[in-house]
Write a protein that holds these residues in place. Structure first.
Motif, PDB file in Angstrom:
ATOM      1  N   UNK A  96       0.600  -1.136   0.011  1.00 29.96           N
ATOM      2  CA  UNK A  96       0.091   0.117   0.031  1.00 29.96           C
ATOM      3  C   UNK A  96       0.905   1.404   0.195  1.00 29.96           C
ATOM      4  N   UNK A  97       2.107   1.094   0.338  1.00 29.67           N
ATOM      5  CA  UNK A  97       2.866   2.492   0.213  1.00 29.67           C
ATOM      6  C   UNK A  97       3.376   2.651  -1.175  1.00 29.67           C
ATOM      7  N   UNK A  98       3.475   1.636  -1.955  1.00 28.99           N
ATOM      8  CA  UNK A  98       4.320   1.932  -3.536  1.00 28.99           C
ATOM      9  C   UNK A  98       3.407   1.465  -4.601  1.00 28.99           C
ATOM     10  N   UNK A  99       2.210   0.520  -4.256  1.00 26.80           N
ATOM     11  CA  UNK A  99       1.369   0.038  -5.134  1.00 26.80           C
ATOM     12  C   UNK A  99       2.264  -0.665  -6.040  1.00 26.80           C
ATOM     13  N   UNK A 100       3.360  -1.508  -5.218  1.00 21.80           N
ATOM     14  CA  UNK A 100       4.072  -2.413  -6.133  1.00 21.80           C
ATOM     15  C   UNK A 100       3.639  -3.887  -5.490  1.00 21.80           C
TER      16      UNK A 100
END
Ligand SMILES: [Zn+2]
Length: 202
Positions: A96-100
């Motif tokens: 959820x921090x980088x959508x990776x």
């Protein structure tokens, strides 16, 4: 925007999801344009709709669906009440921090009380909580809480081993690092779980 999905718009929940897909596609088209890419390029023109469909129907679908129902079976006197361990269940989720993506495997262990669950149910619960933006620590805890509650188990132990693409492709670029998280609820012996897994591998 042209509609590229076959959806039954008579179904109210499908109508809501179709609205989400269309709005997300519009927002993603803005991102692509801001990056200076050509939205009329045949290779890119359907990318906003593809990304929207991927997010709504797959990688974030857990946000829009109900958690799986856990089918359990009563234990009779002839059935073992010892540890049940389901190991190496593959999953993928979205940081959820980088959508990776982060991808890996989970081990689900529980000590039954008076019921056992269908073996595929643990994997379904994992997939449900993984299908949304997550952090690995929360995912581990959510799977543990849900199984503990619905299995009426004496104890639940969850271990997740994952590789985070936000660590691989950006920032520190540590390609081979992985992260292990664990959650324990109730009465279950972590050492016994881990040594059973070790023994089974020999
Ligand atoms: Zn991240």
């Amino acid at each position: 925007m042209s509609k590229v999905y076959n959806v039954n718009l008579e179904n109210p929940s499908e109508l809501v999801l179709e609205g989400k897909r269309q709005r997300i596609a519009g927002h993603f088209a803005n991102i692509i344009e801001e990056l200076g890419l050509d939205l009329t390029d045949p290779s890119i023109k359907d990318t906003p709709a593809r990304v929207a469909k991927m997010l709504v129907n797959e990688t974030c679908n857990g946000l829009f669906s109900e958690p799986p129902v856990i089918t359990t079976f009563p234990l009779d006197e002839n059935t073992s009440r010892e540890l049940v361990i389901i190991e190496n269940i593959p999953f993928s989720s979205l940081c959820e921090h980088h959508f990776q993506p982060f991808i890996g495997t989970a081990t689900i262990a529980y000590l039954p009380n008076d019921r056992v669950m269908g073996l595929s149910k643990g994997a379904r619960v994992l997939d449900y909580f993984a299908s949304r933006p997550q952090i690995q620590e929360r995912l581990t805890n959510e799977v543990a809480q849900y199984l503990f509650k619905h299995l009426n188990a004496k104890g639940v132990f969850i271990m997740i081993h994952a590789e985070h693409f936000c660590m691989k492709v950006r920032g520190v670029k540590k390609h081979n690092s992985s992260t292990i998280t664990t959650a324990i609820l109730g009465e279950i012996n972590k050492t016994e779980v881990l040594s059973s897994i070790q023994l089974a591998r020999k």
